[in-house]
Design a protein around this motif. Structure first.
Motif, PDB file in Angstrom:
ATOM      1  N   ARG A 107      23.741 113.000  11.566  1.00  0.00           N
ATOM      2  CA  ARG A 107      24.356 111.867  12.266  1.00  0.00           C
ATOM      3  C   ARG A 107      24.010 110.507  11.642  1.00  0.00           C
ATOM      4  O   ARG A 107      24.883 109.675  11.407  1.00  0.00           O
ATOM      5  N   ASP A 108      22.699 110.278  11.315  1.00  0.00           N
ATOM      6  CA  ASP A 108      22.341 108.945  10.783  1.00  0.00           C
ATOM      7  C   ASP A 108      22.939 108.718   9.394  1.00  0.00           C
ATOM      8  O   ASP A 108      23.340 107.602   9.053  1.00  0.00           O
ATOM      9  N   ALA A 109      23.054 109.803   8.589  1.00  0.00           N
ATOM     10  CA  ALA A 109      23.650 109.642   7.250  1.00  0.00           C
ATOM     11  C   ALA A 109      25.141 109.325   7.386  1.00  0.00           C
ATOM     12  O   ALA A 109      25.684 108.478   6.673  1.00  0.00           O
ATOM     13  N   TRP A 110      25.812 109.990   8.349  1.00  0.00           N
ATOM     14  CA  TRP A 110      27.233 109.672   8.571  1.00  0.00           C
ATOM     15  C   TRP A 110      27.375 108.230   9.044  1.00  0.00           C
ATOM     16  O   TRP A 110      28.231 107.487   8.577  1.00  0.00           O
ATOM     17  N   GLU A 111      26.468 107.815   9.954  1.00  0.00           N
ATOM     18  CA  GLU A 111      26.593 106.451  10.466  1.00  0.00           C
ATOM     19  C   GLU A 111      26.411 105.412   9.359  1.00  0.00           C
ATOM     20  O   GLU A 111      27.034 104.356   9.379  1.00  0.00           O
ATOM     21  N   SER A 112      25.608 105.761   8.337  1.00  0.00           N
ATOM     22  CA  SER A 112      25.409 104.788   7.258  1.00  0.00           C
ATOM     23  C   SER A 112      26.658 104.637   6.375  1.00  0.00           C
ATOM     24  O   SER A 112      26.772 103.669   5.626  1.00  0.00           O
ATOM     25  N   VAL A 113      27.581 105.601   6.440  1.00  0.00           N
ATOM     26  CA  VAL A 113      28.830 105.445   5.648  1.00  0.00           C
ATOM     27  C   VAL A 113      30.072 105.329   6.547  1.00  0.00           C
ATOM     28  O   VAL A 113      31.195 105.260   6.051  1.00  0.00           O
TER      29      VAL A 113
END
Ligand SMILES: Cc1cc2nc3c(=O)[nH]c(=O)nc-3n(C[C@H](O)[C@H](O)[C@H](O)COP(=O)(O)OP(=O)(O)OC[C@H]3O[C@@H](n4cnc5c(N)ncnc54)[C@H](O)[C@@H]3O)c2cc1C
Length: 388
Positions: A107-113
């Motif tokens: 989730r956090d990696a998706w939120e960063s992009v």
């Protein structure tokens, strides 16, 4: 509403309403931005929200699920007459990259992009190399470990949007040989030391979106650029390609319906042999075959969207996605062939009322996996001992 609309609007009312809404929203933008630079057209259309992914929860009542809604938006924008290359690029980013990345990334990696959804950041999917595209395990591009991160060397070619993309999803070898764990996927900004964009190719299909090459010369990547774990490149690729095969050709639904409408109007009005052209049974049969091609394509694509909205894992959809891609691309070619025959010489006059674009439908037989090789893969899933 046109005559062909009555016949072909077979989806749930909520979905058809989204198609109509986006057709109406996109029409003035398509007219205003016709002939402008790719990026201007992209930003104008992306500004309608077509790249914005709704949460994966099922929609209530008659409202389409998120994937169906995205497909309906793409169809509507195509129906508005937007440049097919730009609509292809939007469909490629939303279905071939954004949805699978959201599914694969924590989730956090998706939120960063996740800002890619506003359309100001363009993605490209860099897999193919000069010596061939169908066999990823033969790739030469390599990422070797260097401290906490990686160093990338090689080149990716024939990449849609590479000349203008901001972020690249790049597949590279992190191990030797043909093991299914030899590849890894990386996502990183193109403007990075060691990355060169080669000159764009003068492409005959979908000329509205540029295509180019990315050359990597000692490109340093942080560990955070790696998607999934090291060695999971083929799994990421299988997700992006299943999504792409399932839905990318949604971009063609608008151009197919516009062509059917134009040729129907032409056949209805044109005088031929002392009667109207459309009173010939052979002409009528060709138009019915065009409608059949469009009806079948639409049913298959919305069927795939419904399966994805229902949460079916992509690993269970790979054969169905390949069959959908084969069927829709070949129907797109078939429909264009009938339209070309019925248009006569006008098909070959650029500024006539019936110009034909034969290259773009034909290219669909090749991208997202050449149909010949997809057929082999489908037969393998049936258990035939057949290799590529
Ligand atoms: C419009 C367009 C956009 C593209 N965008 C991208 C992109 O964004 N990113 C990207 O990475 N790539 C992209 N590509 C490249 C595309 O993915 C490749 O063209 C595709 O993977 C096929 O590779 P190839 O062209 O090298 O064909 P090849 O692998 O050489 O295959 C060509 C043909 O050879 C025959 N063939 C070869 N081997 C076999 C076999 N074992 N069995 C049966 N038949 C065989 C088939 O008829 C096949 O169609 C794009 C291509 C097009 C046309």
């Amino acid at each position: 509403m046109t005559a062909t609309d009555h016949l072909l609007r077979t989806g749930p009312a909520g979905t058809e309403a989204v198609v109509d809404e986006y057709r109406d929203l996109a029409r003035p933008l398509a007219e205003r931005s016709a002939g402008k630079d790719f990026r201007d057209q992209w930003e104008a259309l992306a500004g309608l929200g077509v790249l914005r992914l709704a949460p994966p929860e099922p929609a209530g009542g008659d409202a389409p699920g998120p994937v169906t809604r995205s497909l309906a938006m793409i169809e509507g924008i195509g129906l508005a007459g937007a440049d097919p290359g730009v609509v292809y690029a939007l469909a490629s980013q939303v279905f071939g990259m954004q949805y699978p990345l959201r599914a694969v990334l924590p989730r956090d990696a998706w939120e960063s992009v996740a800002h890619v959804q506003d359309g100001r950041v363009l993605l490209c999917h860099a897999l193919t190399e000069r010596k061939g595209g169908s066999d990823p395990l033969s790739m030469d591009t390599r990422a070797r470990r260097d401290g906490e991160g990686y160093v990338l060397d090689g080149a990716k070619t024939f990449i849609t949007a590479a000349p203008v993309a901001d972020l690249a999803l790049v597949f590279a070898r992190t191990d030797e040989g043909r093991s299914p764990f030899a590849l890894s996927a990386f996502l990183f900004p193109v403007e990075r030391p060691g990355v060169t964009r080669a000159e764009p190719f003068a492409k005959t299909a979908l000329p509205g979106v540029p295509m180019g090459e990315l050359v990597f010369d000692g490109v340093r990547l942080p560990a955070s650029a790696l998607i999934g774990g090291e060695g999971s490149g083929l799994a990421v690729l299988s997700s992006t390609t299943t999504w792409e095969r399932a839905l990318l050709l949604g971009y063609a639904l608008g151009p197919m319906r516009r062509t059917l409408q134009r040729v129907t109007d032409w056949a209805s009005e044109r005088g031929h042999f002392g009667r109207r052209m459309g009173s010939s049974h052979q002409v009528a049969a060709r138009l019915s075959d065009m409608a059949l091609a469009l009806h079948r394509s639409r049913s298959l694509l919305y069927g795939m969207a419904a399966r994805l909205d229902a949460g079916t894992p992509t690993r269970r959809l790979s054969a169905e996605a390949a069959l959908t891609k084969i069927s829709v691309s070949e129907d797109y070619v078939r429909l264009t062939g009938h339209a070309t025959a019925l248009s006569g010489v006008r098909a070959f006059i650029a500024d006539s009322e019936l110009p034909a674009d034969l290259h773009s439908p034909m290219a669909a037989l090749t991208y997202a996996g050449p149909n010949d090789l997809l057929r082999v893969g489908v037969a393998r899933e049936f258990g035939l001992p057949v290799e590529n």
